[in-house]
Design a protein around this motif. Sequence first.
Motif, PDB file in Angstrom:
ATOM      1  N   LEU A  57      38.731  66.769  16.764  1.00 60.36           N
ATOM      2  CA  LEU A  57      37.681  67.144  16.063  1.00 60.36           C
ATOM      3  C   LEU A  57      36.114  67.048  16.669  1.00 60.36           C
ATOM      4  O   LEU A  57      35.970  66.155  17.539  1.00 60.36           O
ATOM      5  N   PRO A  59      32.628  66.081  15.357  1.00 52.27           N
ATOM      6  CA  PRO A  59      31.967  65.801  14.508  1.00 52.27           C
ATOM      7  C   PRO A  59      30.404  65.993  14.530  1.00 52.27           C
ATOM      8  O   PRO A  59      30.023  66.571  15.714  1.00 52.27           O
ATOM      9  N   ARG A  64      27.809  59.799  10.821  1.00 51.28           N
ATOM     10  CA  ARG A  64      28.755  58.760  10.651  1.00 51.28           C
ATOM     11  C   ARG A  64      30.009  59.513   9.926  1.00 51.28           C
ATOM     12  O   ARG A  64      29.754  60.565   9.281  1.00 51.28           O
ATOM     13  N   LEU A  65      30.958  58.814  10.033  1.00 50.33           N
ATOM     14  CA  LEU A  65      32.392  59.399   9.263  1.00 50.33           C
ATOM     15  C   LEU A  65      32.867  58.255   8.232  1.00 50.33           C
ATOM     16  O   LEU A  65      32.608  57.271   8.326  1.00 50.33           O
ATOM     17  N   ALA A  66      33.112  58.938   7.006  1.00 50.29           N
ATOM     18  CA  ALA A  66      33.916  57.982   6.116  1.00 50.29           C
ATOM     19  C   ALA A  66      35.343  58.632   6.026  1.00 50.29           C
ATOM     20  O   ALA A  66      35.637  59.668   6.275  1.00 50.29           O
ATOM     21  N   SER A  67      36.014  57.350   6.209  1.00 52.92           N
ATOM     22  CA  SER A  67      37.679  57.716   6.408  1.00 52.92           C
ATOM     23  C   SER A  67      38.154  56.766   5.326  1.00 52.92           C
ATOM     24  O   SER A  67      38.100  55.624   4.933  1.00 52.92           O
ATOM     25  N   CYS A  68      39.313  57.601   4.707  1.00 53.50           N
ATOM     26  CA  CYS A  68      40.103  56.756   3.694  1.00 53.50           C
ATOM     27  C   CYS A  68      41.605  57.476   3.651  1.00 53.50           C
ATOM     28  O   CYS A  68      41.857  58.439   4.109  1.00 53.50           O
ATOM     29  N   ILE A  69      42.538  56.645   3.041  1.00 60.06           N
ATOM     30  CA  ILE A  69      44.002  57.096   3.094  1.00 60.06           C
ATOM     31  C   ILE A  69      44.281  56.802   1.698  1.00 60.06           C
ATOM     32  O   ILE A  69      43.868  55.457   1.148  1.00 60.06           O
ATOM     33  N   ASP A  98      37.427  59.080  -3.233  1.00 60.89           N
ATOM     34  CA  ASP A  98      36.928  58.083  -2.768  1.00 60.89           C
ATOM     35  C   ASP A  98      35.763  58.431  -1.817  1.00 60.89           C
ATOM     36  O   ASP A  98      34.991  57.718  -1.575  1.00 60.89           O
ATOM     37  N   LEU A  99      35.988  59.714  -1.053  1.00 68.68           N
ATOM     38  CA  LEU A  99      34.881  60.196  -0.163  1.00 68.68           C
ATOM     39  C   LEU A  99      33.661  60.599  -1.053  1.00 68.68           C
ATOM     40  O   LEU A  99      32.378  60.134  -0.761  1.00 68.68           O
ATOM     41  N   MET A 102      31.610  57.588  -1.620  1.00 73.22           N
ATOM     42  CA  MET A 102      30.719  57.091  -0.535  1.00 73.22           C
ATOM     43  C   MET A 102      29.528  57.982  -0.564  1.00 73.22           C
ATOM     44  O   MET A 102      28.853  57.895   0.624  1.00 73.22           O
ATOM     45  N   LEU A 110      44.671  64.988   7.125  1.00 68.72           N
ATOM     46  CA  LEU A 110      45.842  64.660   7.702  1.00 68.72           C
ATOM     47  C   LEU A 110      46.826  64.577   6.379  1.00 68.72           C
ATOM     48  O   LEU A 110      46.443  63.971   5.351  1.00 68.72           O
ATOM     49  N   GLN A 158      45.144  61.547   4.358  1.00 73.23           N
ATOM     50  CA  GLN A 158      43.900  60.800   4.782  1.00 73.23           C
ATOM     51  C   GLN A 158      42.950  61.622   5.015  1.00 73.23           C
ATOM     52  O   GLN A 158      43.040  62.910   5.538  1.00 73.23           O
ATOM     53  N   LEU A 160      38.861  62.752   6.337  1.00 71.12           N
ATOM     54  CA  LEU A 160      37.586  62.156   7.103  1.00 71.12           C
ATOM     55  C   LEU A 160      36.282  62.841   6.470  1.00 71.12           C
ATOM     56  O   LEU A 160      36.659  64.334   6.437  1.00 71.12           O
ATOM     57  N   LEU A 163      28.741  61.724   6.931  1.00 71.07           N
ATOM     58  CA  LEU A 163      27.645  60.912   6.203  1.00 71.07           C
ATOM     59  C   LEU A 163      26.584  61.079   7.168  1.00 71.07           C
ATOM     60  O   LEU A 163      26.603  61.208   8.552  1.00 71.07           O
TER      61      LEU A 163
ATOM     62  N   SER B   2      39.771  52.459   0.620  1.00 73.03           N
ATOM     63  CA  SER B   2      40.337  52.369  -0.385  1.00 73.03           C
ATOM     64  C   SER B   2      41.604  51.447  -0.098  1.00 73.03           C
ATOM     65  O   SER B   2      42.828  51.768  -0.405  1.00 73.03           O
ATOM     66  N   ASP B  53      35.413  52.199  -1.095  1.00 70.33           N
ATOM     67  CA  ASP B  53      36.236  53.383  -1.331  1.00 70.33           C
ATOM     68  C   ASP B  53      36.590  54.069   0.111  1.00 70.33           C
ATOM     69  O   ASP B  53      37.562  54.815   0.021  1.00 70.33           O
ATOM     70  N   ALA B  54      36.009  53.936   0.950  1.00 69.07           N
ATOM     71  CA  ALA B  54      36.218  54.566   2.465  1.00 69.07           C
ATOM     72  C   ALA B  54      35.603  53.651   3.366  1.00 69.07           C
ATOM     73  O   ALA B  54      34.481  52.877   3.349  1.00 69.07           O
ATOM     74  N   ALA B  55      36.152  53.658   4.677  1.00 71.03           N
ATOM     75  CA  ALA B  55      35.392  53.081   5.744  1.00 71.03           C
ATOM     76  C   ALA B  55      34.313  53.994   6.259  1.00 71.03           C
ATOM     77  O   ALA B  55      34.438  55.126   5.979  1.00 71.03           O
ATOM     78  N   LEU B  57      32.175  54.569   9.706  1.00 72.90           N
ATOM     79  CA  LEU B  57      32.354  54.480  11.276  1.00 72.90           C
ATOM     80  C   LEU B  57      31.248  55.572  11.853  1.00 72.90           C
ATOM     81  O   LEU B  57      30.919  56.434  11.594  1.00 72.90           O
ATOM     82  N   PRO B  59      30.651  57.125  15.407  1.00 79.49           N
ATOM     83  CA  PRO B  59      31.398  57.402  16.644  1.00 79.49           C
ATOM     84  C   PRO B  59      30.214  57.786  17.761  1.00 79.49           C
ATOM     85  O   PRO B  59      28.933  57.795  17.253  1.00 79.49           O
ATOM     86  N   LEU B  65      36.816  63.493  18.425  1.00 76.20           N
ATOM     87  CA  LEU B  65      37.638  62.635  17.887  1.00 76.20           C
ATOM     88  C   LEU B  65      39.211  63.410  17.964  1.00 76.20           C
ATOM     89  O   LEU B  65      39.349  64.422  17.647  1.00 76.20           O
ATOM     90  N   LEU B 110      43.894  53.163   9.980  1.00 77.25           N
ATOM     91  CA  LEU B 110      43.861  53.147   8.413  1.00 77.25           C
ATOM     92  C   LEU B 110      45.590  52.841   8.519  1.00 77.25           C
ATOM     93  O   LEU B 110      46.366  53.394   9.192  1.00 77.25           O
TER      94      LEU B 110
END
Lengths: 341, 341
Positions: A57, A59, A64-69, A98-99, A102, A110, A158, A160, A163, B2, B53-55, B57, B59, B65, B110
């Motif tokens: 990917l 970006p 910045r990246l927000a990542s959640c699962i 969740d995203l 943020m 994914l 999951q 991404l 931000l 999350s 709610d999310a991380a 990051l 890069p 990525l 995650l």
Amino acid sequence: MSMELPERSRRSPTSGGDGASRVPVLLPEFDLIEKLRALEGSDPAVVLGIGDDAAVLQPAPECRLASCIDTLVAGVHFPPATKPADLAYKALAVNLSDLAAMGAQPRWALLSLSLNQPDHVWVESFIAGWRELAEPLGLALVGGDTTATPGPVTLSVQLLGELPPDRALTRGGAKPGDLIAVTGTLGGAALALAQLKVGQAPEPALLRRLNRPSPRVAAGRALLALATACIDVSDGFGADLNHLLTASGVGARVAVTDLPLHSSLASLDRQRQLDLALGGGDDYELCFCFPSEVRESVERRLSEAQTPFRVVGEVTAEAGLEWIGLDGWSAPTGYAHFDDA
Amino acid sequence: MSMELPERSRRSPTSGGDGASRVPVLLPEFDLIEKLRALEGSDPAVVLGIGDDAAVLQPAPECRLASCIDTLVAGVHFPPATKPADLAYKALAVNLSDLAAMGAQPRWALLSLSLNQPDHVWVESFIAGWRELAEPLGLALVGGDTTATPGPVTLSVQLLGELPPDRALTRGGAKPGDLIAVTGTLGGAALALAQLKVGQAPEPALLRRLNRPSPRVAAGRALLALATACIDVSDGFGADLNHLLTASGVGARVAVTDLPLHSSLASLDRQRQLDLALGGGDDYELCFCFPSEVRESVERRLSEAQTPFRVVGEVTAEAGLEWIGLDGWSAPTGYAHFDDA
């Protein structure tokens, strides 16, 4: 990426040879991957999507990246009879929520699917539900994993999101004096679930609150420069507001009478209304705080984002959560599982 | 992010009030999240880790990525009696192997854990196994999800790695005339699994091949500018080489006698050796292709990466996989599940 077939469909004998034998490179019979490719979209930032050991990917510069699962398990997070389309929609919605909390722009997903008997009909329905939510957002499915499981259907999504370099909405920034607000309505999904548990069929619009929640993506982005703290309401407004207050090191005073109850709760008694609205969960609304000075901006931006909201209380310096107007109501006990009778 | 508690431990009554009641902001009793925070590390690029709610990051500028997810299910991918430390190690290793095959530098993880009865002992062991692999790589656990499940223990690991702006190893670049090579040895993990299935205890070094595979992260990075194609060997060398050839639109000729068999296979008959080495799976080595002109560079870079490898064949323009020296051996049938008797 590692989008693999379920093991049972992966058995492709590679040779039957003696000495030097040339055999064709076989493809698996049941091409689940090919079907899921329908969800790849056409994002030029996806350098490499489904089909390799990992997705690649690109970006946006400096973002910045927000990542959640989030994982959903049949019998725990949804009734086993849930339609695959609803399941796909909801698994994605839960993560998008969740995203949204943020303030991130969803970009790439994914998907990990653990199934008993993957079949074409199941997968087609799943794809239709996923697409309904993902396509308008331009969210690309870039990879995943599929597994045969003897246990309940389990799926992990999951996400991404992107931000801007210098900001994100978090749970941790609420300040004493900030107003507390919540988008949309509370308690509808919990009522639908309660009706299903006793064998009732919820009204279509109410069932939609449970199966097809609308993650507040546009609202989250609108609040990025305005809100001091934000959380999505997944476990019940009471529990989630508590998470936010704990993270911010503050307390709150909330007027129970100001809570935006879902219209289907109108005919219920007060105790039941508050059980569902404060303790029910699955609302996927945003609970957020902001200084009163920016209230007009919040109103304008959320109106542009076509997101109704209501101010329900204010942040206090003293820790603890004070409910105004409980009138003898006893406390909610948090998000109720499907399997909790 | 999350990173949530299992639902059963999340029930925190928020009030017992009448009219206006002030109650403390309660924390859940069993603080699984706090334990998992031990795996956060201290990566300054983690703007926001476990607990939201999310991380969030950051890069490196302009990097690409690599993103992958892999799910392990008890009874399918590992014996239910597997120690939590081994399970954590392996779930992480399997994903690191995917990133290694892309040439990516692992950065962030995650974790989604679906457990029956999460307890302190289980979690402590899990953390120890994860740390053994993650810490030397500087890999940060930035978030996840935990769920109570009535089914088998299921865990999904999602990883993000960084790649330079202009390159990645893929399955798709092999050219006719390229050499085909594989790192390390083949068949050891499959032999250990076969022994476990019939109640034998594998030698410790052999069991380690099954439970503690060494993902070839350094080798993948070393090959980034040299290899034309790469895949990790997870389903069996035969099946995975086929994946690579299909993606590249080429064929191959492989000398069976050149395959680097694990030393424990030496005493087995030829049929059994090849079953395990070609069809066994779980090796987590890299199979890669490169032009013969860069062979010295490959040797030097992989020596620096302390990774043994062996050339086993060459890429052909004609599709299909030709095995040289099979001597009447009948084909492997692909990766064998734990639960396949």
